[in-house]
Design an enzyme around this catalytic site. Structure first.
Site, PDB file in Angstrom:
ATOM      1  N   LYS A  15       0.726  -1.137   0.070  1.00  0.00           N
ATOM      2  CA  LYS A  15      -0.094   0.046   0.068  1.00  0.00           C
ATOM      3  C   LYS A  15       0.971   1.260  -0.060  1.00  0.00           C
ATOM      4  CE  LYS A  15      -2.044  -0.662   4.027  1.00  0.00           C
ATOM      5  NZ  LYS A  15      -1.680  -1.813   4.660  1.00  0.00           N
ATOM      6  N   ARG A  90      -9.758   1.068   8.273  1.00  0.00           N
ATOM      7  CA  ARG A  90      -9.397  -0.260   8.806  1.00  0.00           C
ATOM      8  C   ARG A  90     -10.313  -1.141   9.546  1.00  0.00           C
ATOM      9  NH1 ARG A  90      -3.749   0.337   8.677  1.00  0.00           N
ATOM     10  NH2 ARG A  90      -2.623  -1.649   8.928  1.00  0.00           N
ATOM     11  N   ARG A 129      11.925  -5.959   5.551  1.00  0.00           N
ATOM     12  CA  ARG A 129      11.625  -4.778   5.045  1.00  0.00           C
ATOM     13  C   ARG A 129      12.664  -3.665   5.895  1.00  0.00           C
ATOM     14  NH1 ARG A 129       5.863  -2.456   4.732  1.00  0.00           N
ATOM     15  NH2 ARG A 129       5.463  -2.967   6.926  1.00  0.00           N
ATOM     16  N   ARG A 163      11.028  -0.890  10.897  1.00  0.00           N
ATOM     17  CA  ARG A 163       9.846  -0.738  11.728  1.00  0.00           C
ATOM     18  C   ARG A 163       9.848  -1.629  12.848  1.00  0.00           C
ATOM     19  NH1 ARG A 163       4.572  -0.025   8.134  1.00  0.00           N
ATOM     20  NH2 ARG A 163       3.861  -1.341   9.968  1.00  0.00           N
ATOM     21  N   ARG A 174      -0.744  -8.702  13.137  1.00  0.00           N
ATOM     22  CA  ARG A 174      -1.286  -7.783  12.240  1.00  0.00           C
ATOM     23  C   ARG A 174      -1.958  -8.284  11.085  1.00  0.00           C
ATOM     24  NH1 ARG A 174       4.210  -5.346  11.066  1.00  0.00           N
ATOM     25  NH2 ARG A 174       3.351  -4.251   9.048  1.00  0.00           N
TER      26      ARG A 174
HETATM   27  P1  ADP Z   1       0.678  -2.210   7.869  1.00  0.00           P
HETATM   28  O1  ADP Z   1      -0.482  -2.046   6.965  1.00  0.00           O
HETATM   29  O2  ADP Z   1       1.799  -2.585   6.920  1.00  0.00           O
HETATM   30  O3  ADP Z   1       0.441  -3.205   8.774  1.00  0.00           O
HETATM   31  P2  ADP Z   1       0.454   0.662   8.652  1.00  0.00           P
HETATM   32  O4  ADP Z   1       1.740   1.559   8.792  1.00  0.00           O
HETATM   33  O5  ADP Z   1      -0.652   1.049   7.833  1.00  0.00           O
HETATM   34  O6  ADP Z   1       1.190  -0.850   8.629  1.00  0.00           O
HETATM   35  O7  ADP Z   1      -0.110   0.515  10.448  1.00  0.00           O
HETATM   36  C1  ADP Z   1       0.709   0.249  11.354  1.00  0.00           C
HETATM   37  C2  ADP Z   1      -0.195   0.042  12.743  1.00  0.00           C
HETATM   38  O8  ADP Z   1      -0.708   1.106  13.058  1.00  0.00           O
HETATM   39  C3  ADP Z   1      -1.209  -0.797  12.566  1.00  0.00           C
HETATM   40  O9  ADP Z   1      -0.737  -2.059  12.855  1.00  0.00           O
HETATM   41  C4  ADP Z   1      -2.103  -0.562  13.697  1.00  0.00           C
HETATM   42  O10 ADP Z   1      -1.596  -0.809  14.867  1.00  0.00           O
HETATM   43  C5  ADP Z   1      -1.862   0.975  13.514  1.00  0.00           C
HETATM   44  N1  ADP Z   1      -3.096   1.444  12.596  1.00  0.00           N
HETATM   45  C6  ADP Z   1      -2.794   1.986  11.460  1.00  0.00           C
HETATM   46  N2  ADP Z   1      -4.158   2.682  10.959  1.00  0.00           N
HETATM   47  C7  ADP Z   1      -4.894   2.010  11.780  1.00  0.00           C
HETATM   48  C8  ADP Z   1      -6.375   2.490  11.645  1.00  0.00           C
HETATM   49  N3  ADP Z   1      -7.077   3.107  10.722  1.00  0.00           N
HETATM   50  N4  ADP Z   1      -6.890   1.951  12.708  1.00  0.00           N
HETATM   51  C9  ADP Z   1      -6.466   1.294  13.872  1.00  0.00           C
HETATM   52  N5  ADP Z   1      -5.096   1.274  13.822  1.00  0.00           N
HETATM   53  C10 ADP Z   1      -4.301   1.519  12.895  1.00  0.00           C
END
Ligand code: ADP
Ligand code: ZN
Length: 224
Positions: A15, A90, A129, A163, A174
């Site tokens: 993404k 999400r 990564r 990360r 996740r």
């Molecule tokens: P990825 O999709 O690669 O797991 P992101 O950088 O999008 O990573 O998100 C990292 C973390 O941030 C998620 O595992 C979650 O804990 C939190 N997070 C991000 N966006 C949201 C959201 N819209 N609602 C709830 N938690 C979120």
């Protein structure tokens, strides 16, 4: 071109990479809730301190916080030129709250892009990564190395980060959250004709091409 785009897909599904490609092509700003939350943690704000253990474990942050963080960007006028959302909505409650926010602002989503990647790819993509400390370009130890070892292809930087949630245990959590909370958002958008599914297993270029085609198709089907 003003566009309102949502990017969806599993952790490590590409993404962020594809959001950056689109940002370069369309000039529309990216808002990544993951990035926003990580910056709170780094700055050790009160919210950041609350979020740190959640992110560390791979859980989701409370819906209201995610919703407020996007609402705030909209209120600040930062999304006036359109947006590419990476990581939001999400959950179904987030998607529903977001609809009300969009309606209040008189805005409509153009497209929701779902990048599909099987689980077998996710571990290798996330665990390997790393990214450039200076320009945030993303790489992978086995799948997408820098051309010159230790030097960023994009900016020449030599300092890289990882990360802390890109470890086996957290990635598994996740993925679970993705299946339980995020996948139900897909039919929600599909039923309104907004969803475009792309195969995320090809090269960055190949995925980017599919995404561009999907956007063109959506625009055409609306007769713009
Ligand atoms: P990825 O999709 O690669 O797991 P992101 O950088 O999008 O990573 O998100 C990292 C973390 O941030 C998620 O595992 C979650 O804990 C939190 N997070 C991000 N966006 C949201 C959201 N819209 N609602 C709830 N938690 C979120
Ligand atoms: Zn760089």
């Amino acid at each position: 071109m003003k566009k309102y785009i949502v990017m969806m897909g599993p952790p490590g599904g590409g993404k962020g990479t594809q959001a950056r490609r689109l940002n370069e092509r369309l000039g529309v700003p990216i808002f990544s809730t993951g990035k926003i939350f990580r910056s709170f943690v780094k700055a050790q704000t009160p919210i950041g301190k609350e979020l740190a253990p959640i992110l560390e474990k791979g859980g989701l942050v409370p819906d209201q916080l995610a919703i407020d963080s996007i609402r705030e960007k909209m209120h600040q006028g930062l999304t006036d030129a359109g947006f590419i959302l990476d990581g939001f909505p999400r959950t179904l409650p987030q998607a529903m709250a977001f609809d009300r926010i969009l309606e209040g602002a008189g805005l409509k989503l153009d497209i929701v892009i779902d990048i599909q990647v099987p689980d077998s790819y996710i571990i290798e993509r996330t665990i390997g990564r790393f990214y450039c400390h200076t320009c945030e370009a993303e790489y992978n130890e086995t799948l997408h190395k820098t051309k010159v070892m230790g030097v960023c292809d994009v900016c020449g930087g030599t300092h890289f980060d990882r990360r802390s949630d890109d470890n086996m245990e957290t990635v598994k959590k996740r993925l679970q959250e993705y299946r339980a909370q995020t996948m139900p958002v897909l039919p929600y958008y599909e039923s309104r004709g907004l969803l475009a599914t792309v195969d995320g297993t090809g090269s960055i270029e190949a995925v980017a091409r599919q995404i561009e085609e999907s956007i063109q198709l959506k625009v055409k089907s609306r007769g713009e």
